[in-house]
Scaffold this motif. Structure first.
Motif, PDB file in Angstrom:
ATOM      1  N   PRO A  90       0.956  -2.721 -10.130  1.00 46.56           N
ATOM      2  CA  PRO A  90       2.295  -2.115 -10.193  1.00 46.56           C
ATOM      3  C   PRO A  90       2.645  -1.437  -8.875  1.00 46.56           C
ATOM      4  O   PRO A  90       1.758  -1.029  -8.107  1.00 46.56           O
ATOM      5  CB  PRO A  90       2.144  -1.078 -11.319  1.00 46.56           C
ATOM      6  N   LYS A  91       3.919  -1.286  -8.615  1.00 49.92           N
ATOM      7  CA  LYS A  91       4.384  -0.746  -7.336  1.00 49.92           C
ATOM      8  C   LYS A  91       3.879   0.673  -7.085  1.00 49.92           C
ATOM      9  O   LYS A  91       3.674   1.072  -5.934  1.00 49.92           O
ATOM     10  CB  LYS A  91       5.919  -0.790  -7.298  1.00 49.92           C
ATOM     11  N   TRP A  92       3.615   1.417  -8.161  1.00 56.90           N
ATOM     12  CA  TRP A  92       3.185   2.799  -7.966  1.00 56.90           C
ATOM     13  C   TRP A  92       1.766   2.898  -7.407  1.00 56.90           C
ATOM     14  O   TRP A  92       1.388   3.935  -6.845  1.00 56.90           O
ATOM     15  CB  TRP A  92       3.277   3.590  -9.274  1.00 56.90           C
ATOM     16  N   VAL A  93       0.978   1.823  -7.498  1.00 53.91           N
ATOM     17  CA  VAL A  93      -0.415   1.888  -7.036  1.00 53.91           C
ATOM     18  C   VAL A  93      -0.490   2.020  -5.508  1.00 53.91           C
ATOM     19  O   VAL A  93      -1.131   2.950  -4.999  1.00 53.91           O
ATOM     20  CB  VAL A  93      -1.234   0.696  -7.560  1.00 53.91           C
ATOM     21  N   PRO A  94       0.131   1.124  -4.715  1.00 51.99           N
ATOM     22  CA  PRO A  94       0.113   1.343  -3.264  1.00 51.99           C
ATOM     23  C   PRO A  94       0.820   2.631  -2.856  1.00 51.99           C
ATOM     24  O   PRO A  94       0.421   3.278  -1.870  1.00 51.99           O
ATOM     25  CB  PRO A  94       0.821   0.106  -2.698  1.00 51.99           C
ATOM     26  N   GLN A  95       1.854   3.012  -3.599  1.00 48.69           N
ATOM     27  CA  GLN A  95       2.525   4.280  -3.298  1.00 48.69           C
ATOM     28  C   GLN A  95       1.574   5.453  -3.488  1.00 48.69           C
ATOM     29  O   GLN A  95       1.554   6.390  -2.684  1.00 48.69           O
ATOM     30  CB  GLN A  95       3.758   4.437  -4.190  1.00 48.69           C
ATOM     31  N   ASP A  96       0.755   5.377  -4.539  1.00 40.94           N
ATOM     32  CA  ASP A  96      -0.235   6.414  -4.801  1.00 40.94           C
ATOM     33  C   ASP A  96      -1.298   6.429  -3.707  1.00 40.94           C
ATOM     34  O   ASP A  96      -1.734   7.495  -3.256  1.00 40.94           O
ATOM     35  CB  ASP A  96      -0.888   6.177  -6.164  1.00 40.94           C
ATOM     36  N   ALA A  97      -1.708   5.231  -3.243  1.00 39.01           N
ATOM     37  CA  ALA A  97      -2.692   5.155  -2.162  1.00 39.01           C
ATOM     38  C   ALA A  97      -2.151   5.783  -0.883  1.00 39.01           C
ATOM     39  O   ALA A  97      -2.867   6.504  -0.174  1.00 39.01           O
ATOM     40  CB  ALA A  97      -3.074   3.696  -1.913  1.00 39.01           C
ATOM     41  N   GLU A  98      -0.884   5.532  -0.588  1.00 39.59           N
ATOM     42  CA  GLU A  98      -0.272   6.115   0.610  1.00 39.59           C
ATOM     43  C   GLU A  98      -0.177   7.628   0.488  1.00 39.59           C
ATOM     44  O   GLU A  98      -0.416   8.364   1.461  1.00 39.59           O
ATOM     45  CB  GLU A  98       1.099   5.488   0.835  1.00 39.59           C
ATOM     46  N   GLU A 145     -11.584   1.774 -11.801  1.00 37.20           N
ATOM     47  CA  GLU A 145     -10.383   1.536 -12.594  1.00 37.20           C
ATOM     48  C   GLU A 145      -9.132   2.082 -11.910  1.00 37.20           C
ATOM     49  O   GLU A 145      -8.083   1.445 -11.917  1.00 37.20           O
ATOM     50  CB  GLU A 145     -10.539   2.148 -13.986  1.00 37.20           C
ATOM     51  N   GLU A 146      -9.233   3.273 -11.306  1.00 37.96           N
ATOM     52  CA  GLU A 146      -8.057   3.889 -10.703  1.00 37.96           C
ATOM     53  C   GLU A 146      -8.411   4.533  -9.366  1.00 37.96           C
ATOM     54  O   GLU A 146      -9.583   4.765  -9.045  1.00 37.96           O
ATOM     55  CB  GLU A 146      -7.444   4.931 -11.643  1.00 37.96           C
ATOM     56  N   LEU A 147      -7.375   4.852  -8.598  1.00 32.87           N
ATOM     57  CA  LEU A 147      -7.567   5.333  -7.234  1.00 32.87           C
ATOM     58  C   LEU A 147      -8.191   6.725  -7.162  1.00 32.87           C
ATOM     59  O   LEU A 147      -8.764   7.082  -6.128  1.00 32.87           O
ATOM     60  CB  LEU A 147      -6.224   5.337  -6.488  1.00 32.87           C
ATOM     61  N   ASP A 148      -8.084   7.509  -8.234  1.00 33.96           N
ATOM     62  CA  ASP A 148      -8.684   8.846  -8.167  1.00 33.96           C
ATOM     63  C   ASP A 148     -10.210   8.790  -8.164  1.00 33.96           C
ATOM     64  O   ASP A 148     -10.880   9.800  -7.958  1.00 33.96           O
ATOM     65  CB  ASP A 148      -8.174   9.749  -9.304  1.00 33.96           C
ATOM     66  N   GLU A 149     -10.781   7.578  -8.342  1.00 34.00           N
ATOM     67  CA  GLU A 149     -12.224   7.395  -8.233  1.00 34.00           C
ATOM     68  C   GLU A 149     -12.647   7.016  -6.815  1.00 34.00           C
ATOM     69  O   GLU A 149     -13.842   6.854  -6.537  1.00 34.00           O
ATOM     70  CB  GLU A 149     -12.695   6.309  -9.199  1.00 34.00           C
ATOM     71  N   VAL A 150     -11.668   6.875  -5.910  1.00 32.03           N
ATOM     72  CA  VAL A 150     -11.933   6.415  -4.547  1.00 32.03           C
ATOM     73  C   VAL A 150     -11.845   7.593  -3.581  1.00 32.03           C
ATOM     74  O   VAL A 150     -10.825   8.298  -3.554  1.00 32.03           O
ATOM     75  CB  VAL A 150     -10.913   5.331  -4.127  1.00 32.03           C
ATOM     76  N   PRO A 151     -12.882   7.845  -2.763  1.00 34.50           N
ATOM     77  CA  PRO A 151     -12.808   8.915  -1.764  1.00 34.50           C
ATOM     78  C   PRO A 151     -11.645   8.690  -0.798  1.00 34.50           C
ATOM     79  O   PRO A 151     -11.269   7.550  -0.507  1.00 34.50           O
ATOM     80  CB  PRO A 151     -14.153   8.806  -1.028  1.00 34.50           C
ATOM     81  N   ALA A 152     -11.111   9.773  -0.292  1.00 30.30           N
ATOM     82  CA  ALA A 152      -9.912   9.705   0.553  1.00 30.30           C
ATOM     83  C   ALA A 152     -10.132   8.878   1.818  1.00 30.30           C
ATOM     84  O   ALA A 152      -9.206   8.240   2.319  1.00 30.30           O
ATOM     85  CB  ALA A 152      -9.459  11.116   0.922  1.00 30.30           C
ATOM     86  N   ASP A 153     -11.352   8.876   2.361  1.00 24.76           N
ATOM     87  CA  ASP A 153     -11.606   8.179   3.618  1.00 24.76           C
ATOM     88  C   ASP A 153     -12.161   6.775   3.426  1.00 24.76           C
ATOM     89  O   ASP A 153     -12.608   6.134   4.386  1.00 24.76           O
ATOM     90  CB  ASP A 153     -12.572   8.997   4.485  1.00 24.76           C
ATOM     91  N   ALA A 154     -12.134   6.266   2.198  1.00 25.68           N
ATOM     92  CA  ALA A 154     -12.726   4.956   1.909  1.00 25.68           C
ATOM     93  C   ALA A 154     -11.682   3.841   1.962  1.00 25.68           C
ATOM     94  O   ALA A 154     -10.478   4.074   1.851  1.00 25.68           O
ATOM     95  CB  ALA A 154     -13.392   4.972   0.543  1.00 25.68           C
ATOM     96  N   GLN A 197       6.667  -3.783 -11.064  1.00 22.71           N
ATOM     97  CA  GLN A 197       7.467  -3.844  -9.833  1.00 22.71           C
ATOM     98  C   GLN A 197       8.850  -3.238 -10.027  1.00 22.71           C
ATOM     99  O   GLN A 197       9.523  -2.883  -9.051  1.00 22.71           O
ATOM    100  CB  GLN A 197       7.628  -5.304  -9.367  1.00 22.71           C
ATOM    101  N   LEU A 198       9.261  -3.119 -11.285  1.00 22.19           N
ATOM    102  CA  LEU A 198      10.634  -2.690 -11.583  1.00 22.19           C
ATOM    103  C   LEU A 198      10.635  -1.506 -12.535  1.00 22.19           C
ATOM    104  O   LEU A 198       9.629  -1.223 -13.192  1.00 22.19           O
ATOM    105  CB  LEU A 198      11.415  -3.852 -12.206  1.00 22.19           C
ATOM    106  N   PRO A 199      11.757  -0.805 -12.646  1.00 25.84           N
ATOM    107  CA  PRO A 199      11.835   0.315 -13.580  1.00 25.84           C
ATOM    108  C   PRO A 199      11.579  -0.130 -15.013  1.00 25.84           C
ATOM    109  O   PRO A 199      11.847  -1.271 -15.380  1.00 25.84           O
ATOM    110  CB  PRO A 199      13.282   0.820 -13.407  1.00 25.84           C
ATOM    111  N   GLU A 200      11.066   0.784 -15.814  1.00 23.99           N
ATOM    112  CA  GLU A 200      10.796   0.490 -17.213  1.00 23.99           C
ATOM    113  C   GLU A 200      12.073   0.018 -17.911  1.00 23.99           C
ATOM    114  O   GLU A 200      13.144   0.578 -17.714  1.00 23.99           O
ATOM    115  CB  GLU A 200      10.250   1.735 -17.919  1.00 23.99           C
ATOM    116  N   GLY A 201      11.957  -1.038 -18.697  1.00 24.93           N
ATOM    117  CA  GLY A 201      13.102  -1.583 -19.418  1.00 24.93           C
ATOM    118  C   GLY A 201      13.811  -2.714 -18.697  1.00 24.93           C
ATOM    119  O   GLY A 201      14.643  -3.402 -19.291  1.00 24.93           O
ATOM    120  N   GLY A 211       1.013  -5.814 -13.537  1.00 21.09           N
ATOM    121  CA  GLY A 211       1.422  -5.693 -12.137  1.00 21.09           C
ATOM    122  C   GLY A 211       2.849  -6.145 -11.904  1.00 21.09           C
ATOM    123  O   GLY A 211       3.619  -5.496 -11.194  1.00 21.09           O
ATOM    124  N   THR A 212       3.223  -7.267 -12.511  1.00 25.21           N
ATOM    125  CA  THR A 212       4.582  -7.799 -12.319  1.00 25.21           C
ATOM    126  C   THR A 212       5.625  -6.894 -12.954  1.00 25.21           C
ATOM    127  O   THR A 212       6.648  -6.566 -12.329  1.00 25.21           O
ATOM    128  CB  THR A 212       4.681  -9.228 -12.887  1.00 25.21           C
TER     129      THR A 212
END
Length: 317
Positions: A85-93, A66-75, A141-145, A137-138
């Motif tokens: 949402p834009k924050w997902v790839p940012q979180d992965a980086e 469901e979320e990236l915190d379930e994924v090992p760092a080297d996977a 991409q932009l700030p809330e509101g 996801g769409t």
């Protein structure tokens, strides 16, 4: 009972049906990632809305989370075809995770469109279904509101907009073409200066599959849509069939889910498949009917699709 003693059944097979280019690309990305990097490959959410596809990839070594915190760092992690949402790839980086984005290019086009409108100082109305991954996801991409979501023509008639002179709309790619046209018509009457998409947001595959269903619905006593119950485009096909003249229209995930008592003995059966349902499941359904009926299948002519989306360069070797 011999085949000649079985009830006669004419089957109209809609065209086009089943996998679209975006779905094929997303599945191919997971397959290629498993080939190149080995198992496991993690996938955030279902890569496409179809359990048969997901389970097939799980057998190859894909792990769905469901979320990236379930994924090992080297996977290796793949984002689903619906977009994130834009924050997902940012979180992965931030986590230093290597990710592959399987977002359908036609969904990405809507993301770019939304960002352009926002840069131009426009408020955005999104036509879509609340809670659907593509909408999440769409809007992400932009700030809330920055985006107001509406689902119906009634909402379009009453939605409150800060500045009606600076307004644009976008849509989810898998909506009912007819429902969306009604909503857009309402918006354009209320807000004559609203900025419209340069090209239709509802994707070619959704449009073509709905048109194919309209073509056969009035000739069918029963129409089956092969697809998942969480698949927006599959559910829309059932609705389109009902409105186009086939009041008995059902969504089935695969042959094992068919309620034969509910099926009865139709004279003409229509069969199609949502954009995330593989052709093997359509054949499975036809085989199940051939065990119970004397079946005559007619492939109905339809639009020929030749769209191909490239996979990420890193996987092309």
């Amino acid at each position: 009972m011999t085949v000649h003693e079985q009830p006669r059944l004419n089957v109209l097979l809609a065209n086009p049906r089943g996998f679209c280019a975006g779905v094929e690309r997303a599945i191919q990305i997971v397959d290629r990632a498993l080939d190149k990097y080995g198992a496991p490959v993690y996938v955030r959410h279902e890569i496409v809305h179809n359990r048969f596809v997901v389970e097939g990839l799980e057998k190859r070594g894909a792990i769905f989370v469901e979320e990236l915190d379930e994924v090992p760092a080297d996977a290796v992690v793949v984002f689903s075809a619906h977009g994130v949402p834009k924050w997902v790839p940012q979180d992965a980086e931030r986590r230093k995770q290597f990710y592959l984005d399987a977002t359908c290019p036609l969904v990405s086009k809507v993301h770019v469109e939304a960002e352009r409108h926002h840069r131009d100082g426009l408020h955005i109305i999104m036509i879509g279904h609340e809670g659907h991954p593509e909408v999440i996801g769409t809007m992400g991409q932009l700030p809330e509101g920055a985006i107001t979501l509406i689902e119906t023509a009634d909402q379009a008639a009453t939605v409150d907009i800060p500045d009606p002179e600076r307004l644009a709309f976008i849509t989810q790619t898998t909506l009912s073409v007819d429902d969306t046209a009604e909503i857009v018509d309402t918006l354009r009457k209320r807000f004559p200066r609203i900025s419209v998409p340069r090209k239709e947001d509802i994707c070619y595959a959704t449009t073509n599959r709905q048109a194919a269903v309209k073509d056969i619905a009035s000739r069918c006593d029963l129409l089956l849509v092969v697809g998942a119950h969480n698949s927006s485009n599959s559910k829309r096909l059932v609705e389109v069939a009902e409105r186009a003249g086939c009041s008995r229209s059902l969504l089935v995930q695969r042959a094992a889910d068919i309620d034969w008592e509910k099926i009865g003995q139709p004279g003409t059966l229509g069969v199609t498949a949502g954009a995330s349902a593989p052709e093997v499941l359509v054949q499975e359904v036809l085989d199940a009917f051939q065990q119970r009926f004397d079946v005559q299948v007619t492939e109905v002519d339809g639009v020929s699709e030749d769209v191909i989306f490239k996979i990420p360069r890193v996987l092309r070797d």
